[in-house]
Write an enzyme that holds these catalytic residues in place. Structure first.
Site, short mmCIF file in Angstrom:
data_model
loop_
_atom_site.label_atom_id
_atom_site.label_comp_id
_atom_site.label_asym_id
_atom_site.label_seq_id
_atom_site.Cartn_x
_atom_site.Cartn_y
_atom_site.Cartn_z
N CYS A 1 9.07 -15.39 11.77
CA CYS A 1 9.42 -13.97 11.97
C CYS A 1 10.77 -13.59 11.39
CB CYS A 1 9.40 -13.65 13.47
SG CYS A 1 7.76 -13.79 14.17
N1 LIG Z 1 3.92 -16.89 15.00
C1 LIG Z 1 4.60 -16.03 15.73
O1 LIG Z 1 5.40 -16.42 16.56
C2 LIG Z 1 4.41 -14.53 15.56
C3 LIG Z 1 4.95 -13.69 16.54
C4 LIG Z 1 4.76 -12.33 16.43
C5 LIG Z 1 4.08 -11.82 15.34
N2 LIG Z 1 3.56 -12.63 14.38
C6 LIG Z 1 2.83 -12.03 13.28
O2 LIG Z 1 1.43 -12.22 13.47
C7 LIG Z 1 0.77 -12.38 12.22
C8 LIG Z 1 0.01 -13.70 12.20
O3 LIG Z 1 0.95 -14.75 12.33
P1 LIG Z 1 0.54 -16.22 12.78
O4 LIG Z 1 1.81 -16.92 13.10
O5 LIG Z 1 -0.54 -16.16 13.81
O6 LIG Z 1 -0.07 -16.79 11.41
P2 LIG Z 1 -0.88 -18.16 11.22
O7 LIG Z 1 -0.68 -18.55 9.81
O8 LIG Z 1 -0.60 -19.11 12.33
O9 LIG Z 1 -2.42 -17.72 11.42
C9 LIG Z 1 -3.07 -16.79 10.61
C10 LIG Z 1 -4.51 -17.21 10.46
O10 LIG Z 1 -5.18 -16.17 9.72
C11 LIG Z 1 -6.15 -16.79 8.88
N3 LIG Z 1 -6.49 -15.84 7.84
C12 LIG Z 1 -5.81 -15.50 6.72
N4 LIG Z 1 -6.46 -14.55 6.04
C13 LIG Z 1 -7.58 -14.26 6.73
C14 LIG Z 1 -8.66 -13.36 6.53
N5 LIG Z 1 -8.70 -12.53 5.50
N6 LIG Z 1 -9.67 -13.34 7.44
C15 LIG Z 1 -9.64 -14.18 8.50
N7 LIG Z 1 -8.64 -15.04 8.75
C16 LIG Z 1 -7.61 -15.08 7.88
C17 LIG Z 1 -5.47 -18.05 8.41
O11 LIG Z 1 -6.41 -18.99 7.96
C18 LIG Z 1 -4.73 -18.50 9.68
O12 LIG Z 1 -5.50 -19.40 10.45
C19 LIG Z 1 1.87 -12.28 11.16
O13 LIG Z 1 1.95 -10.95 10.72
C20 LIG Z 1 3.12 -12.63 11.93
O14 LIG Z 1 4.27 -12.05 11.35
C21 LIG Z 1 3.71 -14.00 14.49
#
Ligand SMILES: NC(=O)c1ccc[n+]([C@@H]2O[C@H](COP(=O)([O-])OP(=O)(O)OC[C@H]3O[C@@H](n4cnc5c(N)ncnc54)[C@H](O)[C@@H]3O)[C@@H](O)[C@H]2O)c1
Length: 416
Positions: free
Chosen positions: A258
């Protein structure tokens, strides 16, 4: 209620489990077969979701798939895909757009679509909405559309999805009402906002607030170092003020998915408005410099005991970006290791949460053997499992970037 979740990572998987535990049927969709196969076996790759919690839900409440057609009979679909930075630090919305296109192909009347991926204001309305309307359905009339930021903090147990207030901003009043109803199933408090843009910006404000404050204490730590004042004592002292001060701690730099990324989504968007976001840029600059400052501190500590960095064995204690988790994304430890190697140091690491680091070609070393063998041990991540008194007792030299050795006085100990 049937809820579809696109993207089963750090955000999507805990959400799927929360809805499943609340009694909803969940269709979890990911494009990565390994992710889907793992969850189908009841195995969680997200530390906050133990497999024991996930496994009973899989097949009962949670169905996992790579087939978008399975989303067609969901009442609501939540998008939780990555929003990284592309070259030149510009937003990369390719994952959101691709998820939107796949969803548009199966979208049907009456569905609610919510974007949770962190992004700049305007993404839901200007980027996602037109893609979803390629279905021939109209947003606000045929289907509902909202943005709701994820506020998860991996590794944290004192605040959960249920107890953290949930913000929702919808395209229309009816969109907000639908989103409030959806999240009320898993959150004690849902806060409606007047637009998706307000919800998108609120998330960025939260992250920029942290980034700027961390940069401020990092800069003050560099000054205190030069002045010969213990920054940890100063912060402890300032934090005794019962009002008007919020504690932030210096460290080796910013990591995780983030803080090093999200603020630049806003900096990019602000350029469209001829508006330079100087706090964001300055905080990024200071935080990116912090690994260099830490390496400089190690070099000085070695110098003071008559050793050059070249050929010194440096043990990094912790490579994850924060305590208690095994997440390496953007971890400052990786930069510190690279910088030390550029100086000719022999780098090893110990991390109870990270078995190996392919980028560095290293595996986590045994603590006992390495403490005796190294020239200096550096506390990069404050993992609670490590006995820091033992570290100071057994390593010839210790440099602590996290303040975990406060209270220990020793000749071989240097703190940030
Ligand atoms: N990790 C955190 O602590 C956190 C906290 C708040 C917000 N976010 C936000 O949440 C969002 C996701 O982050 P995350 O950490 O969960 O990411 P991540 O990489 O852990 O997970 C994302 C998943 O989405 C899948 N994916 C990608 N493209 C896809 C598609 N077209 N269709 C289906 N699945 C697809 C990937 O294979 C992956 O498994 C980001 O925008 C991030 O900034 C993350």
């Amino acid at each position: 209620m049937k809820v579809g979740i696109i993207g089963l990572g750090y955000v999507g998987l805990p959400l799927a489990v929360a809805f499943g535990e609340a009694g909803a049927d969940v269709v979890g969709l990911d494009v990565d077969h390994r992710v889907v196969d793992g969850i189908a076996r009841g195995e969680s790759s997200v530390e906050d979701v133990p497999s024991e919690r996930l496994a009973p839900l899989v097949g009962e409440r949670i169905e996992v798939t790579t087939d978008h057609a399975r989303l067609a009979d969901c009442d609501a679909v939540i998008i939780c895909v990555p929003t990284p930075l592309a070259h030149r630090r510009e937003p990369d919305l390719a994952y959101v757009e691709s998820a939107g296109r796949s969803l548009a192909a199966v979208l049907r009347k009456g569905q609610l679509v919510v974007l949770e991926s962190t992004t700049y204001p305007g993404t839901t309305r200007d980027r996602l909405l037109p893609i979803l309307e390629e279905s021939g359905l109209r947003a606000g009339d045929d289907f509902h559309l909202a943005f709701s930021p994820e506020r998860i903090d991996p590794g944290r147990t004192d605040h959960t999805i249920r107890t953290t207030p949930k913000l929702v901003g919808g395209l229309t009043a009816a969109c907000v009402d639908r989103a409030v109803e959806l999240y009320s199933a898993i959150c004690d408090e849902v806060i409606p906002l007047t637009s998706p843009e307000a919800a998108e910006l609120a998330k960025l404000v939260e992250n920029i607030f942290r980034s700027v404050n961390i940069a401020m204490v990092n800069e003050l730590a560099m000054l205190a170092d030069r002045m010969g004042i213990d920054i940890w004592e100063v912060i402890d002292a300032a934090a005794t003020k019962p009002f008007g001060f919020m504690r932030f701690e210096p460290g080796p730099g910013m990591g995780g998915h983030c803080l090093p990324i999200d603020p630049f989504y806003l900096a990019f968007k602000a350029r469209e408005y001829d508006f330079p976001t100087e706090f964001i840029e300055l905080a990024g600059k200071i935080n990116q410099h912090q690994p260099h400052f830490c390496v400089d501190k190690v070099v000085r500590a070695l110098n003071n005991v008559g050793k050059p960095a070249r050929d010194s064995r440096v043990l990094l204690l912790g490579v994850a970006y924060k305590a208690g988790v095994g997440d390496l994304r953007e971890s400052p430890a990786l930069r510190i290791a690279e910088l030390l190697r550029e100086l000719g140091a022999d780098v090893a690491y110990h991390d109870p949460h990270v078995a190996d680091v392919p980028q560095l070609g290293l595996r986590s070393a045994e603590l006992g053997e390495e403490l005796a063998a190294c020239d200096v041990a550096c506390v990069v991540t404050a993992h609670p499992e490590v006995d820091y008194e033992r570290v100071v007792a057994e390593a010839p030299l210790v440099v602590d970037f996290r303040g975990v050795t406060r209270g220990i006085e020793a000749q071989n100990l240097v703190r940030l």
